[in-house]
Write an enzyme that holds these catalytic residues in place. Structure first.
Site, PDB file in Angstrom:
ATOM      1  N   ARG A 196       0.868  -1.180   0.000  1.00  0.00           N
ATOM      2  CA  ARG A 196       0.000   0.000   0.000  1.00  0.00           C
ATOM      3  C   ARG A 196       0.904   1.229   0.000  1.00  0.00           C
ATOM      4  O   ARG A 196       1.783   1.345   0.858  1.00  0.00           O
ATOM      5  CB  ARG A 196      -0.876  -0.015   1.263  1.00  0.00           C
ATOM      6  CG  ARG A 196      -1.922   1.052   1.288  1.00  0.00           C
ATOM      7  CD  ARG A 196      -2.582   1.149   2.649  1.00  0.00           C
ATOM      8  NE  ARG A 196      -1.853   2.052   3.517  1.00  0.00           N
ATOM      9  CZ  ARG A 196      -2.328   2.530   4.673  1.00  0.00           C
ATOM     10  NH1 ARG A 196      -3.531   2.159   5.099  1.00  0.00           N
ATOM     11  NH2 ARG A 196      -1.624   3.351   5.420  1.00  0.00           N
ATOM     12  N   TRP A 227     -11.591  11.830   8.939  1.00  0.00           N
ATOM     13  CA  TRP A 227     -10.182  11.502   9.173  1.00  0.00           C
ATOM     14  C   TRP A 227      -9.896  10.180   8.507  1.00  0.00           C
ATOM     15  O   TRP A 227      -9.251   9.728   7.889  1.00  0.00           O
ATOM     16  CB  TRP A 227      -9.858  11.369  10.667  1.00  0.00           C
ATOM     17  CG  TRP A 227      -8.429  10.995  10.872  1.00  0.00           C
ATOM     18  CD1 TRP A 227      -7.323  11.780  10.694  1.00  0.00           C
ATOM     19  CD2 TRP A 227      -7.913   9.706  11.255  1.00  0.00           C
ATOM     20  NE1 TRP A 227      -6.173  11.069  10.945  1.00  0.00           N
ATOM     21  CE2 TRP A 227      -6.498   9.797  11.289  1.00  0.00           C
ATOM     22  CE3 TRP A 227      -8.513   8.477  11.567  1.00  0.00           C
ATOM     23  CZ2 TRP A 227      -5.685   8.712  11.632  1.00  0.00           C
ATOM     24  CZ3 TRP A 227      -7.719   7.412  11.913  1.00  0.00           C
ATOM     25  CH2 TRP A 227      -6.308   7.528  11.945  1.00  0.00           C
ATOM     26  N   HIS A 233      -8.949   6.638   2.894  1.00  0.00           N
ATOM     27  CA  HIS A 233      -9.390   6.861   4.281  1.00  0.00           C
ATOM     28  C   HIS A 233     -10.655   7.708   4.344  1.00  0.00           C
ATOM     29  O   HIS A 233     -10.762   8.635   5.154  1.00  0.00           O
ATOM     30  CB  HIS A 233      -8.247   7.463   5.111  1.00  0.00           C
ATOM     31  CG  HIS A 233      -8.092   6.816   6.453  1.00  0.00           C
ATOM     32  ND1 HIS A 233      -8.328   7.474   7.622  1.00  0.00           N
ATOM     33  CD2 HIS A 233      -7.751   5.558   6.810  1.00  0.00           C
ATOM     34  CE1 HIS A 233      -8.115   6.653   8.641  1.00  0.00           C
ATOM     35  NE2 HIS A 233      -7.775   5.475   8.170  1.00  0.00           N
ATOM     36  N   ARG A 255     -13.523  -5.421   3.541  1.00  0.00           N
ATOM     37  CA  ARG A 255     -12.432  -5.226   4.501  1.00  0.00           C
ATOM     38  C   ARG A 255     -12.836  -5.497   5.952  1.00  0.00           C
ATOM     39  O   ARG A 255     -12.116  -5.132   6.870  1.00  0.00           O
ATOM     40  CB  ARG A 255     -11.951  -3.767   4.389  1.00  0.00           C
ATOM     41  CG  ARG A 255     -11.431  -3.401   3.026  1.00  0.00           C
ATOM     42  CD  ARG A 255      -9.942  -3.462   2.967  1.00  0.00           C
ATOM     43  NE  ARG A 255      -9.328  -2.596   3.927  1.00  0.00           N
ATOM     44  CZ  ARG A 255      -8.330  -2.951   4.743  1.00  0.00           C
ATOM     45  NH1 ARG A 255      -7.854  -4.175   4.716  1.00  0.00           N
ATOM     46  NH2 ARG A 255      -7.816  -2.085   5.594  1.00  0.00           N
ATOM     47  N   GLU A 282      -8.899   2.010  -1.668  1.00  0.00           N
ATOM     48  CA  GLU A 282      -9.607   1.647  -0.422  1.00  0.00           C
ATOM     49  C   GLU A 282     -10.349   2.841   0.179  1.00  0.00           C
ATOM     50  O   GLU A 282      -9.827   3.961   0.191  1.00  0.00           O
ATOM     51  CB  GLU A 282      -8.561   1.141   0.574  1.00  0.00           C
ATOM     52  CG  GLU A 282      -9.130   0.833   1.941  1.00  0.00           C
ATOM     53  CD  GLU A 282      -8.022   0.422   2.924  1.00  0.00           C
ATOM     54  OE1 GLU A 282      -6.934   0.002   2.474  1.00  0.00           O
ATOM     55  OE2 GLU A 282      -8.258   0.541   4.135  1.00  0.00           O
ATOM     56  N   TYR A 338      -2.693  11.467   8.418  1.00  0.00           N
ATOM     57  CA  TYR A 338      -2.601  10.012   8.304  1.00  0.00           C
ATOM     58  C   TYR A 338      -2.836   9.554   6.865  1.00  0.00           C
ATOM     59  O   TYR A 338      -3.719  10.042   6.181  1.00  0.00           O
ATOM     60  CB  TYR A 338      -3.619   9.298   9.215  1.00  0.00           C
ATOM     61  CG  TYR A 338      -3.609   7.813   8.946  1.00  0.00           C
ATOM     62  CD1 TYR A 338      -2.524   7.039   9.331  1.00  0.00           C
ATOM     63  CD2 TYR A 338      -4.637   7.202   8.245  1.00  0.00           C
ATOM     64  CE1 TYR A 338      -2.470   5.687   9.041  1.00  0.00           C
ATOM     65  CE2 TYR A 338      -4.595   5.850   7.956  1.00  0.00           C
ATOM     66  CZ  TYR A 338      -3.503   5.100   8.357  1.00  0.00           C
ATOM     67  OH  TYR A 338      -3.453   3.766   8.055  1.00  0.00           O
ATOM     68  N   GLU A 349      -4.200  -7.698   4.978  1.00  0.00           N
ATOM     69  CA  GLU A 349      -3.341  -6.576   5.397  1.00  0.00           C
ATOM     70  C   GLU A 349      -2.413  -7.052   6.516  1.00  0.00           C
ATOM     71  O   GLU A 349      -2.847  -7.736   7.438  1.00  0.00           O
ATOM     72  CB  GLU A 349      -4.222  -5.425   5.898  1.00  0.00           C
ATOM     73  CG  GLU A 349      -3.430  -4.198   6.336  1.00  0.00           C
ATOM     74  CD  GLU A 349      -4.336  -3.057   6.815  1.00  0.00           C
ATOM     75  OE1 GLU A 349      -5.501  -3.325   7.164  1.00  0.00           O
ATOM     76  OE2 GLU A 349      -3.871  -1.909   6.813  1.00  0.00           O
ATOM     77  N   ASP A 353      -4.983   3.818   0.059  1.00  0.00           N
ATOM     78  CA  ASP A 353      -6.072   4.032   1.028  1.00  0.00           C
ATOM     79  C   ASP A 353      -6.445   5.512   1.050  1.00  0.00           C
ATOM     80  O   ASP A 353      -5.634   6.361   1.422  1.00  0.00           O
ATOM     81  CB  ASP A 353      -5.591   3.578   2.420  1.00  0.00           C
ATOM     82  CG  ASP A 353      -6.706   3.527   3.450  1.00  0.00           C
ATOM     83  OD1 ASP A 353      -7.815   4.027   3.165  1.00  0.00           O
ATOM     84  OD2 ASP A 353      -6.457   2.989   4.555  1.00  0.00           O
ATOM     85  N   GLU A 412     -13.600  -1.490   6.653  1.00  0.00           N
ATOM     86  CA  GLU A 412     -12.896  -1.654   7.933  1.00  0.00           C
ATOM     87  C   GLU A 412     -13.696  -1.103   9.110  1.00  0.00           C
ATOM     88  O   GLU A 412     -13.488  -1.528  10.244  1.00  0.00           O
ATOM     89  CB  GLU A 412     -11.485  -1.057   7.887  1.00  0.00           C
ATOM     90  CG  GLU A 412     -11.429   0.443   7.713  1.00  0.00           C
ATOM     91  CD  GLU A 412     -10.003   0.977   7.629  1.00  0.00           C
ATOM     92  OE1 GLU A 412      -9.152   0.341   7.004  1.00  0.00           O
ATOM     93  OE2 GLU A 412      -9.751   2.048   8.205  1.00  0.00           O
TER      94      GLU A 412
HETATM   95  C1  CS2 Z   1      -6.202   1.970   8.115  1.00  0.00           C
HETATM   96  C2  CS2 Z   1      -6.217   1.784   9.601  1.00  0.00           C
HETATM   97  O1  CS2 Z   1      -5.191  -0.183   8.020  1.00  0.00           O
HETATM   98  C3  CS2 Z   1      -5.866   0.645   7.418  1.00  0.00           C
HETATM   99  O2  CS2 Z   1      -6.257   0.481   6.288  1.00  0.00           O
HETATM  100  O3  CS2 Z   1      -7.284   2.558   7.523  1.00  0.00           O
HETATM  101  O4  CS2 Z   1      -4.914   1.953   9.989  1.00  0.00           O
HETATM  102  C4  CS2 Z   1      -7.127   2.703  10.452  1.00  0.00           C
HETATM  103  O5  CS2 Z   1      -6.749   4.039  10.299  1.00  0.00           O
HETATM  104  C5  CS2 Z   1      -6.993   2.328  11.906  1.00  0.00           C
HETATM  105  O6  CS2 Z   1      -7.251   0.960  12.077  1.00  0.00           O
HETATM  106  C6  CS2 Z   1      -7.893   3.150  12.809  1.00  0.00           C
HETATM  107  O7  CS2 Z   1      -7.850   2.667  14.106  1.00  0.00           O
HETATM  108 MG    MG Z   2      -7.839   1.638   5.685  1.00  0.00          MG
END
Ligand code: CS2
Ligand code: MG
Length: 401
Positions: free
Chosen positions: A147, A401, A211, A282, A235, A159, A338, A209, A261
């Protein structure tokens, strides 16, 4: 086999983890992860005040009935706190059942569908050259899927962009605030993937990602812009609750899509899976409510050509990671896993049977899911309050975020 005791263990070997440990009258014990990053204590209270009192004395072998009891029996269903709590219990019960059978969990699910499981790791860089170097370093170590994220010119670290931030919560403080600009991000990201393909070729799977930060039409544009670079997936392109938005994205781009996720139940994923609006789901064992619902989600996905890709960030404990590996080894529609290497102190508290080699994972053949908790060591790492960051647009508007 009666449940005689249940312990909720909170420990922070590098970061906070919540673990459910179930004891039985036959001497067998099992553990399950119940960690919800940044909201850990809410799950502890849900478990200790509401679930544990009605779990003690039940038959540990009746996993399905216990799951239904906690899911339907609460009347108030779903939600991350509820489902992480149920997930911890359910995973611990599957651990016990597999230990009682003397088998690794994947055998109880139906046996291995493959020899090993492809995984992806994370690379990022403040600048494109650094991100390319970091992807190349993983490839040199034998990883086949990476990634890639990059810092955005004109934006401070956030992030999923450069090196200076991770998803590690800012301990004991108030949530850190980050800054976002969709326009700056959308201009820059295709340049990262152009450089990666120019310099590293097409023999590596590349993932990205977002996010949750784009609108559907923006995600459609980014997906189209990235098509020449043949991503394995894009993602969390839009906010996860925006399921209908995926219809629009899907109509505009052939870049494969992954999401889920932050989903808690099969109902969060149903429309996306049944309409084949995504390619990878995910969802992960702890946040989906355990092994019991994950198996159903994976089967539903399989019927509709959606493959599995369990969330495997390091903010879920190795007990969740191991459960994901057993499910993945079994799932006929496994896609990718992952892998975010754990800190040594985390691995010392949660010793496990799973292995990683040559860019692939295997859950190991120990009875159960193969991960245990060293309670004496765990006690040396007390909980510290922590938060995930929040994100704002440059004008101060609160953003995803
Ligand atoms: C992220 C995560 O792994 C991923 O794809 O989106 O690191 C996510 O930010 C965290 O699990 C939040 O706790
Ligand atoms: Mg993610």
């Amino acid at each position: 086999m009666k449940i005689t005791d249940v312990k909720i263990i909170v420990t922070a070997p590098g970061r906070n983890f919540v673990t459910v440990k179930i004891f039985t009258d036959q001497g067998l014990t099992g553990i399950g992860d119940a960690t919800l990053n940044g909201r850990e204590k809410a799950v502890v209270a849900y478990l200790e005040d509401h679930l544990v009192p009605i779990l003690i004395g039940r038959d540990a072998s009746r996993i399905e009935d216990i799951w239904q009891y906690f899911y339907k029996g609460a009347y108030w269903r779903r939600g991350p706190v509820t489902m992480a709590a149920i997930g911890g219990i359910d995973t611990a019960l599957w651990d016990i059942k597999a230990k009682a059978a003397g088998m690794p969990l994947y055998q109880l699910l139906g046996g291995a569908s493959r020899e090993k499981m492809l995984c992806y790791v994370h690379a990022q860089g403040g600048e494109i050259a650094e991100a390319v170097d970091n992807v190349a370093k993983w490839m040199d170590k034998g990883y086949r899927a990476v990634r890639a994220q990059v810092g955005i010119p004109g934006l401070p670290a956030v992030y999923g962009t450069d090196n200076s931030t991770t998803n590690t919560a800012d301990r004991n403080n108030l949530p850190q605030e980050e800054t976002w600009s969709t326009a700056k991000y959308m201009r820059h990201v295709p340049m990262l993937f152009e450089a990666l393909r120019d310099q590293l070729g097409f023999d590596v799977e590349l993932l990205h990602d977002v996010h949750h930060r784009l609108t559907p039409i923006e995600a459609a544009r980014l997906g189209k812009d990235l098509e020449p670079y043949r991503l394995f997936w894009l993602e969390d392109a839009v906010a996860a609750e925006h399921q209908e938005g995926f219809r629009l994205i899907r109509n505009h781009t052939t870049t494969p899509l992954a999401v889920g996720e932050v989903f808690n139940t099969i109902w969060d994923a149903r429309l996306l899976i049944e309409e084949q609006l995504i390619d990878y789901i995910r969802m992960t064992t702890v946040h989906a409510g355990g092994v019991t619902p994950m198996r159903r989600i994976m089967d539903l996905a399989g019927i509709h050509n959606v493959r599995t890709a369990c969330h495997g960030a390091m903010d879920m404990s190795p007990a969740c990671f191991a459960a994901n590996l057993h499910l993945g080894l079994w799932a006929p529609n496994f896609g990718i896993q992952e892998y975010s290497p754990y800190l040594p102190e985390t691995l010392a508290v949660f010793p496990g049977a799973w292995t990683v080699a040559d860019g692939h994972l295997h859950p190991g053949d120990a009875p159960g899911h193969g991960v245990d908790i060293d309670e004496t060591l765990a006690a040396k790492y007390p909980y510290e309050r922590s938060y995930l960051p929040v994100n704002r647009l440059e004008d101060g508007t609160l953003w995803h975020w």
